[in-house]
Design a protein around this motif. Structure first.
Motif, PDB file in Angstrom:
ATOM      1  N   LEU A   1      41.392  63.108  13.145  1.00 54.32           N
ATOM      2  CA  LEU A   1      40.286  62.215  12.834  1.00 54.32           C
ATOM      3  C   LEU A   1      39.125  62.442  13.801  1.00 54.32           C
ATOM      4  O   LEU A   1      37.953  62.412  13.406  1.00 54.32           O
ATOM      5  CB  LEU A   1      40.758  60.750  12.919  1.00 54.32           C
ATOM      6  N   THR A   2      39.472  62.697  15.075  1.00 55.86           N
ATOM      7  CA  THR A   2      38.444  63.003  16.087  1.00 55.86           C
ATOM      8  C   THR A   2      37.715  64.300  15.731  1.00 55.86           C
ATOM      9  O   THR A   2      36.481  64.386  15.804  1.00 55.86           O
ATOM     10  CB  THR A   2      39.080  63.129  17.481  1.00 55.86           C
ATOM     11  N   LYS A   3      38.483  65.332  15.345  1.00 47.55           N
ATOM     12  CA  LYS A   3      37.879  66.608  14.959  1.00 47.55           C
ATOM     13  C   LYS A   3      36.960  66.428  13.738  1.00 47.55           C
ATOM     14  O   LYS A   3      35.870  66.996  13.671  1.00 47.55           O
ATOM     15  CB  LYS A   3      38.964  67.643  14.628  1.00 47.55           C
ATOM     16  N   PHE A   4      37.432  65.623  12.797  1.00 46.16           N
ATOM     17  CA  PHE A   4      36.664  65.386  11.577  1.00 46.16           C
ATOM     18  C   PHE A   4      35.335  64.685  11.895  1.00 46.16           C
ATOM     19  O   PHE A   4      34.277  65.067  11.393  1.00 46.16           O
ATOM     20  CB  PHE A   4      37.497  64.546  10.610  1.00 46.16           C
ATOM     21  N   SER A   5      35.399  63.665  12.733  1.00 50.40           N
ATOM     22  CA  SER A   5      34.187  62.921  13.084  1.00 50.40           C
ATOM     23  C   SER A   5      33.211  63.797  13.873  1.00 50.40           C
ATOM     24  O   SER A   5      31.996  63.743  13.678  1.00 50.40           O
ATOM     25  CB  SER A   5      34.535  61.671  13.893  1.00 50.40           C
ATOM     26  N   LEU A   6      33.749  64.640  14.777  1.00 52.45           N
ATOM     27  CA  LEU A   6      32.898  65.561  15.547  1.00 52.45           C
ATOM     28  C   LEU A   6      32.224  66.581  14.624  1.00 52.45           C
ATOM     29  O   LEU A   6      31.045  66.907  14.794  1.00 52.45           O
ATOM     30  CB  LEU A   6      33.731  66.283  16.617  1.00 52.45           C
ATOM     31  N   LEU A   7      32.992  67.079  13.652  1.00 54.24           N
ATOM     32  CA  LEU A   7      32.435  68.039  12.704  1.00 54.24           C
ATOM     33  C   LEU A   7      31.300  67.414  11.896  1.00 54.24           C
ATOM     34  O   LEU A   7      30.251  68.028  11.688  1.00 54.24           O
ATOM     35  CB  LEU A   7      33.534  68.554  11.773  1.00 54.24           C
ATOM     36  N   MET A   8      31.502  66.193  11.446  1.00 50.54           N
ATOM     37  CA  MET A   8      30.465  65.508  10.675  1.00 50.54           C
ATOM     38  C   MET A   8      29.212  65.277  11.528  1.00 50.54           C
ATOM     39  O   MET A   8      28.080  65.485  11.070  1.00 50.54           O
ATOM     40  CB  MET A   8      30.983  64.159  10.161  1.00 50.54           C
ATOM     41  N   ARG A   9      29.416  64.868  12.772  1.00 45.11           N
ATOM     42  CA  ARG A   9      28.280  64.609  13.666  1.00 45.11           C
ATOM     43  C   ARG A   9      27.515  65.894  13.959  1.00 45.11           C
ATOM     44  O   ARG A   9      26.271  65.916  13.924  1.00 45.11           O
ATOM     45  CB  ARG A   9      28.769  63.975  14.971  1.00 45.11           C
ATOM     46  N   GLU A  10      28.232  66.983  14.254  1.00 41.66           N
ATOM     47  CA  GLU A  10      27.585  68.264  14.546  1.00 41.66           C
ATOM     48  C   GLU A  10      26.863  68.810  13.315  1.00 41.66           C
ATOM     49  O   GLU A  10      25.791  69.403  13.424  1.00 41.66           O
ATOM     50  CB  GLU A  10      28.624  69.268  15.054  1.00 41.66           C
ATOM     51  N   SER A  11      27.442  68.610  12.123  1.00 38.22           N
ATOM     52  CA  SER A  11      26.804  69.079  10.885  1.00 38.22           C
ATOM     53  C   SER A  11      25.470  68.383  10.666  1.00 38.22           C
ATOM     54  O   SER A  11      24.465  69.015  10.319  1.00 38.22           O
ATOM     55  CB  SER A  11      27.725  68.831   9.686  1.00 38.22           C
ATOM     56  N   ILE A  12      25.458  67.076  10.870  1.00 40.71           N
ATOM     57  CA  ILE A  12      24.206  66.317  10.700  1.00 40.71           C
ATOM     58  C   ILE A  12      23.185  66.721  11.759  1.00 40.71           C
ATOM     59  O   ILE A  12      21.996  66.871  11.477  1.00 40.71           O
ATOM     60  CB  ILE A  12      24.495  64.804  10.770  1.00 40.71           C
ATOM     61  N   LYS A  13      23.662  66.914  12.985  1.00 37.73           N
ATOM     62  CA  LYS A  13      22.770  67.272  14.085  1.00 37.73           C
ATOM     63  C   LYS A  13      22.133  68.644  13.880  1.00 37.73           C
ATOM     64  O   LYS A  13      20.936  68.831  14.058  1.00 37.73           O
ATOM     65  CB  LYS A  13      23.551  67.247  15.399  1.00 37.73           C
ATOM     66  N   THR A  14      22.931  69.618  13.486  1.00 39.39           N
ATOM     67  CA  THR A  14      22.412  70.982  13.315  1.00 39.39           C
ATOM     68  C   THR A  14      21.578  71.128  12.052  1.00 39.39           C
ATOM     69  O   THR A  14      20.815  72.082  11.919  1.00 39.39           O
ATOM     70  CB  THR A  14      23.566  72.003  13.263  1.00 39.39           C
ATOM     71  N   SER A  15      21.721  70.196  11.110  1.00 37.94           N
ATOM     72  CA  SER A  15      20.943  70.293   9.867  1.00 37.94           C
ATOM     73  C   SER A  15      19.456  70.144  10.130  1.00 37.94           C
ATOM     74  O   SER A  15      18.625  70.540   9.307  1.00 37.94           O
ATOM     75  CB  SER A  15      21.397  69.220   8.883  1.00 37.94           C
ATOM     76  N   GLU A  16      19.086  69.575  11.280  1.00 38.42           N
ATOM     77  CA  GLU A  16      17.678  69.402  11.628  1.00 38.42           C
ATOM     78  C   GLU A  16      17.072  70.673  12.220  1.00 38.42           C
ATOM     79  O   GLU A  16      15.864  70.747  12.441  1.00 38.42           O
ATOM     80  CB  GLU A  16      17.538  68.257  12.642  1.00 38.42           C
ATOM     81  N   LYS A  17      17.908  71.661  12.496  1.00 32.78           N
ATOM     82  CA  LYS A  17      17.432  72.882  13.164  1.00 32.78           C
ATOM     83  C   LYS A  17      17.555  74.083  12.247  1.00 32.78           C
ATOM     84  O   LYS A  17      18.506  74.191  11.470  1.00 32.78           O
ATOM     85  CB  LYS A  17      18.248  73.130  14.442  1.00 32.78           C
ATOM     86  N   SER A  18      16.578  75.003  12.358  1.00 33.46           N
ATOM     87  CA  SER A  18      16.659  76.245  11.593  1.00 33.46           C
ATOM     88  C   SER A  18      17.669  77.196  12.219  1.00 33.46           C
ATOM     89  O   SER A  18      18.401  77.887  11.515  1.00 33.46           O
ATOM     90  CB  SER A  18      15.277  76.925  11.542  1.00 33.46           C
ATOM     91  N   PHE A  19      17.715  77.253  13.560  1.00 37.55           N
ATOM     92  CA  PHE A  19      18.642  78.116  14.285  1.00 37.55           C
ATOM     93  C   PHE A  19      19.445  77.267  15.267  1.00 37.55           C
ATOM     94  O   PHE A  19      18.915  76.326  15.861  1.00 37.55           O
ATOM     95  CB  PHE A  19      17.885  79.209  15.051  1.00 37.55           C
ATOM     96  N   VAL A  20      20.715  77.622  15.420  1.00 39.06           N
ATOM     97  CA  VAL A  20      21.587  76.938  16.386  1.00 39.06           C
ATOM     98  C   VAL A  20      22.308  77.999  17.215  1.00 39.06           C
ATOM     99  O   VAL A  20      22.425  79.153  16.813  1.00 39.06           O
ATOM    100  CB  VAL A  20      22.613  76.031  15.681  1.00 39.06           C
ATOM    101  N   ASP A  21      22.811  77.566  18.361  1.00 36.52           N
ATOM    102  CA  ASP A  21      23.592  78.487  19.197  1.00 36.52           C
ATOM    103  C   ASP A  21      24.829  78.955  18.436  1.00 36.52           C
ATOM    104  O   ASP A  21      25.467  78.161  17.730  1.00 36.52           O
ATOM    105  CB  ASP A  21      24.021  77.795  20.487  1.00 36.52           C
TER     106      ASP A  21
END
Length: 411
Positions: free
Chosen positions: A246-266
């Motif tokens: 559940l922790t991995k799932f929530s982190l994945l969702m948070r990172e997906s939303i966060k990176t969606s605002e950027k054209s390029f990510v690390d």
């Protein structure tokens, strides 16, 4: 010696000047340098042919002083003064030689060249017309006073005609060139504006496709399957594993939303999201599913387009491995860094043709966009934007499917 001459030619040049202005500055430096060399050559000829040296040497000395002052004006960036002084100097020296030092040597015919040089070096029309009138006067008036040539000679008339014709043609040509340059400049400005509008439109399209890519990352199938798997762990009483996933799932969702605002990510961020996604998929398939990631340690600290890799991995699982009946389901992901960033995704599933047939049978809407179509459209825009070899290539393998994704990266 060669570098010294180049330094003389570059006196007064400024990077802030336009190319045309620097060309005129360099041309005047070349004229003055050539003039200084000719003085030496003429002096040698005077000595060889035992001509009168006193008057010539005085004029040559004055010439060198004038050349020095012209170079000084160039160095101080008094360009118009330098050009006017140069033309007035050669006119004055020609006048002295034609009428006093060496008369009857046709030196006065050089007058017809000087207005043409003025057109090349100076853009102010009143200065060019003044030079033209001065040269006319100096050519004809001394002949009326000193009678250098017989009254019936046709030479002055011919020179006058050539003089006027050459000046008019060159002046007309110069005006045409200026008009053409203005048209080119206007056309260039329009082209640049159109290019900027096109780039802005491409950025908007990329942003739209990026949002679609985010939606494809969090498609209902994946969300439902993951939550269902975690629910199964809870019902089985495996609270620690349930909490872990559940922790991995929530982190994945948070990172997906966060990176969606950027054209390029690390790359490290994209890799972290991919690993979480694969771990969650492994929870669903349990022991029947294996994955392997290769080449991650060979990738430098770079940035890549966000949400590009995961949809291809998901596609391999959803259409290739999900329908595999016998044997373990395996997926191998390899990374390479060359002029572009390359990711290959290989699965041992049912293959492209079989998965296409199943997709046709199960498709609910012909107009429904798939995640891969979204990514391919995005890569197509990136290819136009970065003008490099990027895109998606499907390669034949003995069993399953292999897709190679080429994308740009930045350091």
């Amino acid at each position: 010696m060669k570098s010294f001459i180049y330094k003389i030619f570059d006196i007064g040049l400024l990077s802030s000047n336009d190319a045309k202005e620097n060309k005129k500055i360099k041309l005047l430096n070349i004229f003055c340098f050539t003039w200084s060399i000719l003085i030496v050559v003429i002096t040698i000829f005077d000595i060889i042919f035992e001509r009168e040296l006193e008057g010539s040497l005085i004029m040559h000395g004055i010439s060198y002083i004038l050349i020095f002052i012209i170079f000084l004006f160039q160095y101080k960036h008094f360009y118009i003064l330098a050009r006017v002084l140069f033309i007035c100097s050669i006119i004055g020296i020609t006048f002295v030689f034609a009428n006093y030092t060496t008369p009857l040597s046709l030196i006065e015919n050089f007058y017809f060249i000087y207005p043409l040089i003025g057109l090349i070096l100076i853009e102010k029309k009143w200065i060019n017309i003044s030079i033209l009138v001065l040269c006319f006067i100096l050519y004809f008036v001394p002949n009326l006073i000193y009678k250098h040539y017989p009254d019936n000679t046709i030479l002055p008339v011919l020179v006058f005609s050539v003089f006027v014709a050459a000046y008019v043609i060159l002046n007309y040509s110069d005006n045409l060139n200026k008009k053409h340059e203005k048209e080119l400049l206007l056309s260039k400005e329009k082209l640049e504006q159109a290019y900027l509008e096109l780039e802005e439109r491409k950025r908007s399209e990329l942003a739209s496709l990026q949002l679609k890519a985010l939606k494809s990352q969090m498609n209902p199938h994946f969300l439902f399957n993951t939550i269902n798997s975690i629910q199964s762990l809870i019902l089985a009483g495996n609270k620690e594993e349930a909490y872990k996933y559940l922790t991995k799932f929530s982190l994945l969702m948070r990172e997906s939303i966060k990176t969606s605002e950027k054209s390029f990510v690390d790359f490290s961020v994209e890799l972290s999201m991919l690993k979480k996604y694969l771990e969650l998929e492994k929870l669903r398939f349990k022991q029947d599913f294996e994955y392997e990631i290769r080449g991650e340690k060979n990738i430098e600290e770079i940035k890549i387009p966000s949400a590009v890799i995961q949809p291809f991995v998901e596609n391999a699982i959803r259409y290739g491995l999900l329908h595999k009946v016998e044997g373990k389901k395996k997926i191998v992901i390899e990374f390479y860094q060359e002029n572009i960033f390359i990711c290959s995704v290989t699965d041992n599933g049912i293959g492209i043709e079989a998965s296409k047939q199943i997709s046709i049978l199960n498709r609910k809407s012909e107009t429904e966009d798939t995640s891969i179509k979204v990514i391919e459209n995005r890569l197509k825009l990136l290819k136009e934007f970065y003008k490099t070899d990027i895109g998606v290539v499907y390669e034949k393998v003995e069993k399953g499917t292999k897709v190679v994704v080429k994308i740009p990266y930045v350091n």
